[in-house]
Scaffold this motif. Structure first.
Motif, PDB file in Angstrom:
ATOM      1  N   GLY A 182       0.802  -1.205   0.000  1.00 25.18           N
ATOM      2  CA  GLY A 182       0.000   0.000   0.000  1.00 25.18           C
ATOM      3  C   GLY A 182       0.837   1.259   0.000  1.00 25.18           C
ATOM      4  N   ALA A 183       0.255   2.322   0.584  1.00 23.54           N
ATOM      5  CA  ALA A 183       0.902   3.632   0.575  1.00 23.54           C
ATOM      6  C   ALA A 183       2.215   3.633   1.347  1.00 23.54           C
ATOM      7  N   LEU A 184       2.306   2.804   2.392  1.00 25.46           N
ATOM      8  CA  LEU A 184       3.532   2.788   3.193  1.00 25.46           C
ATOM      9  C   LEU A 184       4.729   2.335   2.362  1.00 25.46           C
ATOM     10  N   ARG A 185       4.548   1.344   1.528  1.00 24.21           N
ATOM     11  CA  ARG A 185       5.647   0.904   0.659  1.00 24.21           C
ATOM     12  C   ARG A 185       6.090   2.046  -0.257  1.00 24.21           C
ATOM     13  N   LYS A 186       5.136   2.809  -0.784  1.00 25.72           N
ATOM     14  CA  LYS A 186       5.494   3.929  -1.655  1.00 25.72           C
ATOM     15  C   LYS A 186       6.228   5.022  -0.882  1.00 25.72           C
ATOM     16  N   MET A 187       5.895   5.172   0.397  1.00 25.12           N
ATOM     17  CA  MET A 187       6.604   6.139   1.227  1.00 25.12           C
ATOM     18  C   MET A 187       8.043   5.697   1.477  1.00 25.12           C
ATOM     19  N   LEU A 188       8.219   4.406   1.705  1.00 26.67           N
ATOM     20  CA  LEU A 188       9.566   3.894   1.988  1.00 26.67           C
ATOM     21  C   LEU A 188      10.421   3.837   0.728  1.00 26.67           C
ATOM     22  N   MET A 199      16.550   4.940   4.879  1.00 27.18           N
ATOM     23  CA  MET A 199      17.739   4.258   5.388  1.00 27.18           C
ATOM     24  C   MET A 199      18.966   5.141   5.290  1.00 27.18           C
ATOM     25  N   LEU A 200      18.886   6.204   4.485  1.00 26.35           N
ATOM     26  CA  LEU A 200      19.987   7.154   4.359  1.00 26.35           C
ATOM     27  C   LEU A 200      19.799   8.364   5.271  1.00 26.35           C
ATOM     28  N   GLY A 201      18.774   8.291   6.137  1.00 27.97           N
ATOM     29  CA  GLY A 201      18.503   9.405   7.043  1.00 27.97           C
ATOM     30  C   GLY A 201      17.777  10.553   6.387  1.00 27.97           C
ATOM     31  N   LEU A 202      17.117  10.298   5.246  1.00 32.40           N
ATOM     32  CA  LEU A 202      16.472  11.367   4.479  1.00 32.40           C
ATOM     33  C   LEU A 202      14.945  11.321   4.585  1.00 32.40           C
ATOM     34  N   GLY A 203      14.419  10.576   5.553  1.00 33.05           N
ATOM     35  CA  GLY A 203      12.979  10.464   5.696  1.00 33.05           C
ATOM     36  C   GLY A 203      12.406  11.554   6.584  1.00 33.05           C
ATOM     37  N   GLY A 204      11.105  11.799   6.432  1.00 32.63           N
ATOM     38  CA  GLY A 204      10.430  12.790   7.256  1.00 32.63           C
ATOM     39  C   GLY A 204       8.986  12.951   6.845  1.00 32.63           C
ATOM     40  N   PRO A 205       8.237  13.803   7.541  1.00 30.57           N
ATOM     41  CA  PRO A 205       6.819  13.971   7.247  1.00 30.57           C
ATOM     42  C   PRO A 205       6.569  14.776   5.984  1.00 30.57           C
ATOM     43  N   LEU A 206       5.343  14.650   5.468  1.00 34.06           N
ATOM     44  CA  LEU A 206       4.920  15.461   4.335  1.00 34.06           C
ATOM     45  C   LEU A 206       4.378  16.793   4.856  1.00 34.06           C
ATOM     46  N   ALA A 252       5.758   9.640  10.576  1.00 35.14           N
ATOM     47  CA  ALA A 252       7.172   9.646  10.189  1.00 35.14           C
ATOM     48  C   ALA A 252       8.044   9.140  11.336  1.00 35.14           C
ATOM     49  N   ARG A 253       7.731   9.552  12.550  1.00 33.97           N
ATOM     50  CA  ARG A 253       8.527   9.096  13.697  1.00 33.97           C
ATOM     51  C   ARG A 253       8.366   7.603  13.919  1.00 33.97           C
ATOM     52  N   SER A 254       7.156   7.073  13.713  1.00 34.61           N
ATOM     53  CA  SER A 254       6.947   5.628  13.852  1.00 34.61           C
ATOM     54  C   SER A 254       7.755   4.856  12.812  1.00 34.61           C
ATOM     55  N   ILE A 255       7.792   5.382  11.577  1.00 33.26           N
ATOM     56  CA  ILE A 255       8.605   4.746  10.543  1.00 33.26           C
ATOM     57  C   ILE A 255      10.077   4.795  10.928  1.00 33.26           C
ATOM     58  N   GLY A 256      10.522   5.954  11.415  1.00 34.98           N
ATOM     59  CA  GLY A 256      11.915   6.078  11.837  1.00 34.98           C
ATOM     60  C   GLY A 256      12.268   5.099  12.935  1.00 34.98           C
ATOM     61  N   ARG A 257      11.367   4.939  13.914  1.00 33.73           N
ATOM     62  CA  ARG A 257      11.633   3.983  14.999  1.00 33.73           C
ATOM     63  C   ARG A 257      11.699   2.558  14.463  1.00 33.73           C
TER      64      ARG A 257
END
Length: 320
Positions: A182-188, A199-206, A252-257
């Motif tokens: 779903g959408a989570l895979r597209k976010m990752l 994984m490169l530390g470039l994630g965050g909220p929209l 975003a924080r949950s994904i980071g954790r």
């Protein structure tokens, strides 16, 4: 329900993200399943020998009517994904056709059946509510504004025609479903490479990250669809959302954790709008949903917290 008490269920979109696990769940509960698919051969390969598969593609209402005749329930999951980039006039037309027109034809066939199905469970979307800020949104809340809200209204209106003729009809307003596909895979994995920017530390909220996000784990979405097949209390609109409030920043924080990586680099709203145009509005909309129908029915969530849902979904995605 099991054995001789099992139900006969027809499912459209049975090979999709929610369809495949739902079919397995229905079979596990002792029901028989007929899948309406654009490719019968593909459906048979993906769903296995326990499922009866019929062509969906070019079939007319008469052929559909024969499949629907005498079914206990119809679950309508078919529809093109809204996550196709910019909503050009051509894309909008395809989205309407795949949802509104197809649902109209399905309901027409259902109503013409010699023995009408007892229930129609049709997909809708949290986009019904538009951008609502901090407002708590239940199934009784009025619809919002914008293309997606208008599309959902047309879509639901076609499905609810079945109720006018005595068929129990439920429209399932789905938010972000946490699972592999779903959408989570597209976010990752937003790019066509196996390396995730998270994984490169470039994630965050929209955007600002303050907007509320309706979320549910795939297992619970499947559980609510299955419950809606079996339980006559599921009627009218049903919000498919977990019991815990979440913002885009919290997601975003949950994904980071889950990834053991930082989640501090937001994607600016202006950049999203430049890249995606009107579609960006659906990603930035705030929808603080409550599922009063699920609460009233006593539905037990397997994943009642965002952290648990994201951690399980991320594990599945990375293992896939």
């Amino acid at each position: 329900m099991s054995g001789k008490n099992g139900l006969r269920v027809v499912v459209t979109g049975a090979t999709g993200f929610i369809g495949r696990p739902l079919v397995a769940a229905l079979l596990g509960r002792g029901h028989s399943v007929t899948a309406l698919s654009r490719s019968r051969v593909k459906a048979e390969r993906m769903l296995g020998p326990g499922v009866t598969c019929r062509e969906w593609g070019g079939a007319g209402e008469e052929e559909w009517r024969l499949v629907l005749d005498g079914a206990d329930a119809v679950v309508h999951l078919a529809g093109e994904s809204i996550s196709v980039g910019r909503w050009s006039p051509e894309v909008k037309a395809r989205l309407r056709t795949s949802r509104v027109d197809t649902t109209r034809r399905l309901v027409d066939a259902l109503l013409q059946a010699s023995e009408r199905p007892k229930a129609l469970i049709s997909t809708s979307a949290a986009g019904w509510y538009g951008d609502r800020g901090d407002e708590v949104l239940t199934e009784a809340s009025p619809r919002g504004e914008g293309f997606l809200a208008d599309l959902c209204a047309e879509w639901e209106s076609e499905a609810l025609r079945a109720a006018e003729s005595g068929v129990r009809a439920a429209v399932m307003r789905v938010g972000i479903v946490m699972g592999d596909g779903g959408a989570l895979r597209k976010m990752l994995y937003p790019f066509p490479v196996r390396v995730s920017p998270w994984m490169l530390g470039l994630g965050g909220p929209l955007g600002s990250g303050r907007q509320y996000v309706p979320w549910i784990h795939l297992n619970d979405a499947v559980g609510l669809f299955a419950a809606s097949v079996e339980d006559p209390e599921y009627s009218g609109p049903v919000n498919l959302t977990g019991p815990e409030d979440a913002t885009a920043r919290g997601l975003a924080r949950s994904i980071g954790r889950a990834l053991h990586r930082p989640a501090v680099l937001p994607v600016p709203a202006f950049a999203l709008r430049m890249m995606l145009g009107e579609f960006a509005g659906s990603l930035l909309a705030s929808q603080r949903l409550r599922s009063t129908v699920a609460e009233r029915s006593g539905f037990a969530f397997q994943y009642p917290t965002l952290d648990a849902a994201v951690a399980a979904a991320v594990a599945d995605i990375r293992a896939g």
